[in-house]
Design a protein around this motif. Sequence first.
Motif, PDB file in Angstrom:
ATOM      1  N   ARG A  87      43.464  12.568 -55.873  1.00 48.60           N
ATOM      2  CA  ARG A  87      42.226  11.833 -55.679  1.00 48.60           C
ATOM      3  C   ARG A  87      42.542  10.337 -55.685  1.00 48.60           C
ATOM      4  O   ARG A  87      43.205   9.842 -56.611  1.00 48.60           O
ATOM      5  CB  ARG A  87      41.236  12.165 -56.801  1.00 48.60           C
ATOM      6  CG  ARG A  87      39.854  11.577 -56.635  1.00 48.60           C
ATOM      7  CD  ARG A  87      39.071  11.733 -57.929  1.00 48.60           C
ATOM      8  NE  ARG A  87      38.992  13.121 -58.360  1.00 48.60           N
ATOM      9  CZ  ARG A  87      37.998  13.958 -58.049  1.00 48.60           C
ATOM     10  NH1 ARG A  87      36.997  13.528 -57.290  1.00 48.60           N
ATOM     11  NH2 ARG A  87      38.007  15.194 -58.485  1.00 48.60           N
ATOM     12  N   LEU A  88      42.113   9.623 -54.658  1.00 46.72           N
ATOM     13  CA  LEU A  88      42.258   8.168 -54.585  1.00 46.72           C
ATOM     14  C   LEU A  88      40.864   7.561 -54.438  1.00 46.72           C
ATOM     15  O   LEU A  88      40.130   7.888 -53.504  1.00 46.72           O
ATOM     16  CB  LEU A  88      43.139   7.759 -53.397  1.00 46.72           C
ATOM     17  CG  LEU A  88      44.608   8.201 -53.466  1.00 46.72           C
ATOM     18  CD1 LEU A  88      45.333   7.828 -52.181  1.00 46.72           C
ATOM     19  CD2 LEU A  88      45.299   7.587 -54.661  1.00 46.72           C
ATOM     20  N   ASP A  89      40.510   6.701 -55.375  1.00 41.59           N
ATOM     21  CA  ASP A  89      39.142   6.182 -55.433  1.00 41.59           C
ATOM     22  C   ASP A  89      38.705   5.506 -54.134  1.00 41.59           C
ATOM     23  O   ASP A  89      37.556   5.616 -53.728  1.00 41.59           O
ATOM     24  CB  ASP A  89      39.002   5.200 -56.598  1.00 41.59           C
ATOM     25  CG  ASP A  89      39.128   5.901 -57.947  1.00 41.59           C
ATOM     26  OD1 ASP A  89      38.901   7.129 -57.984  1.00 41.59           O
ATOM     27  OD2 ASP A  89      39.466   5.224 -58.934  1.00 41.59           O
ATOM     28  N   ALA A  90      39.618   4.800 -53.478  1.00 40.81           N
ATOM     29  CA  ALA A  90      39.239   4.028 -52.305  1.00 40.81           C
ATOM     30  C   ALA A  90      39.375   4.798 -51.000  1.00 40.81           C
ATOM     31  O   ALA A  90      39.139   4.243 -49.925  1.00 40.81           O
ATOM     32  CB  ALA A  90      40.079   2.754 -52.235  1.00 40.81           C
ATOM     33  N   GLY A  94      36.594   8.761 -52.649  1.00 39.00           N
ATOM     34  CA  GLY A  94      37.129   9.255 -53.915  1.00 39.00           C
ATOM     35  C   GLY A  94      37.160  10.757 -54.034  1.00 39.00           C
ATOM     36  O   GLY A  94      37.464  11.288 -55.112  1.00 39.00           O
ATOM     37  N   ARG A  95      36.846  11.460 -52.946  1.00 43.04           N
ATOM     38  CA  ARG A  95      36.888  12.929 -52.995  1.00 43.04           C
ATOM     39  C   ARG A  95      38.344  13.417 -53.030  1.00 43.04           C
ATOM     40  O   ARG A  95      39.219  12.815 -52.409  1.00 43.04           O
ATOM     41  CB  ARG A  95      36.156  13.521 -51.789  1.00 43.04           C
ATOM     42  CG  ARG A  95      34.647  13.358 -51.863  1.00 43.04           C
ATOM     43  CD  ARG A  95      33.982  14.154 -50.736  1.00 43.04           C
ATOM     44  NE  ARG A  95      34.237  13.531 -49.437  1.00 43.04           N
ATOM     45  CZ  ARG A  95      33.450  12.612 -48.894  1.00 43.04           C
ATOM     46  NH1 ARG A  95      32.365  12.196 -49.551  1.00 43.04           N
ATOM     47  NH2 ARG A  95      33.728  12.115 -47.700  1.00 43.04           N
ATOM     48  N   PRO A  96      38.620  14.518 -53.708  1.00 40.94           N
ATOM     49  CA  PRO A  96      40.002  15.043 -53.761  1.00 40.94           C
ATOM     50  C   PRO A  96      40.432  15.554 -52.397  1.00 40.94           C
ATOM     51  O   PRO A  96      39.622  16.052 -51.606  1.00 40.94           O
ATOM     52  CB  PRO A  96      39.915  16.174 -54.782  1.00 40.94           C
ATOM     53  CG  PRO A  96      38.487  16.588 -54.779  1.00 40.94           C
ATOM     54  CD  PRO A  96      37.698  15.351 -54.495  1.00 40.94           C
ATOM     55  N   PHE A  97      41.691  15.428 -52.119  1.00 41.75           N
ATOM     56  CA  PHE A  97      42.242  15.946 -50.877  1.00 41.75           C
ATOM     57  C   PHE A  97      43.515  16.735 -51.191  1.00 41.75           C
ATOM     58  O   PHE A  97      44.187  16.498 -52.206  1.00 41.75           O
ATOM     59  CB  PHE A  97      42.532  14.828 -49.872  1.00 41.75           C
ATOM     60  CG  PHE A  97      43.548  13.829 -50.341  1.00 41.75           C
ATOM     61  CD1 PHE A  97      44.906  13.997 -50.072  1.00 41.75           C
ATOM     62  CD2 PHE A  97      43.157  12.711 -51.060  1.00 41.75           C
ATOM     63  CE1 PHE A  97      45.837  13.082 -50.503  1.00 41.75           C
ATOM     64  CE2 PHE A  97      44.090  11.790 -51.503  1.00 41.75           C
ATOM     65  CZ  PHE A  97      45.435  11.973 -51.226  1.00 41.75           C
TER      66      PHE A  97
END
Length: 297
Positions: A87-90, A94-97
């Motif tokens: 998950r990366l906020d920007a 911010g959704r998990p991938f």
Amino acid sequence: MNSPSFRMPTRRLAAVATATALAAGPAVLSGASPAHATGDHGRASAVVLRTGLDVSLLNKSVQVPLAVSLNQVEAPSSAAKTTLTARLDAVDGGRPFSVLRADVARATATTTATKAEGATTLAHARLHVPGLPLLSLIEIEQVTSTATCEVGRKPVARTDLPGSVTVLGKRVNLTAGGPTDVTVPGVGEVRLDLSNTRTTARSAAATALELKVSVNPLKLNVAEVDGTLTLAEATCKTPSPAAEASAPPAGTRPQGAPAEENLAETGGSSATPYLVGGAVALLAGGGGAVFLARRRG
């Protein structure tokens, strides 16, 4: 007056003292210390996937690191998780991938007193980076890596790779001649370093694939992804052999060691001079005690 009741105990006392000294002599003079054995069980580790990526946003004002790992273990341990999400906020709100999905993703690390071994297996895997949710960075059928370090043997590092992989949608044949470069216009570049193995006198390391990535997906507010990804890595270090028995103090020899040749012929041992000297001294002392007893009588 000479009293037999006085002389007999005195003589017996001297005889008992002499016999005690003769019996205790070997134990006192040997000076042998107990043997000590020490050693360690070496080290082993394994990891299915490790990432070290820098993700730049579209305006390139912010860089977000992506440093994750799947099934990273150190001996004694094992793991068999087959998916990895991040998950990366920007990025993408911010959704998990999904970073990696695989049918098999196993890492094991074991150690014993004589052997250390790390091993990884990755099968039917798809690897993704931010900004490319539908296009796999790489698709691979199966890779394995093993590193084996055994006492008394040369460390061994091995990898097993398929004949081809799919990189950014392109089928690529793998060769052992050196790095393989893949370029897809409008998407990016990937360099594959294949089957990197290293050994020393006591260690081994094997990496099935290392990918150097530079992609510019221009999706999900991601402008550029740069860095490295390591697939199927295993390492080991040979256990230390047990130390030899500690040496006895100077001037002594361990019990059970062969006697010196000149003493073996006569049935003596290296402790004989000390025992004889001690016995003579005690006998002289006993005789002196009897002499004084008679004079007093």
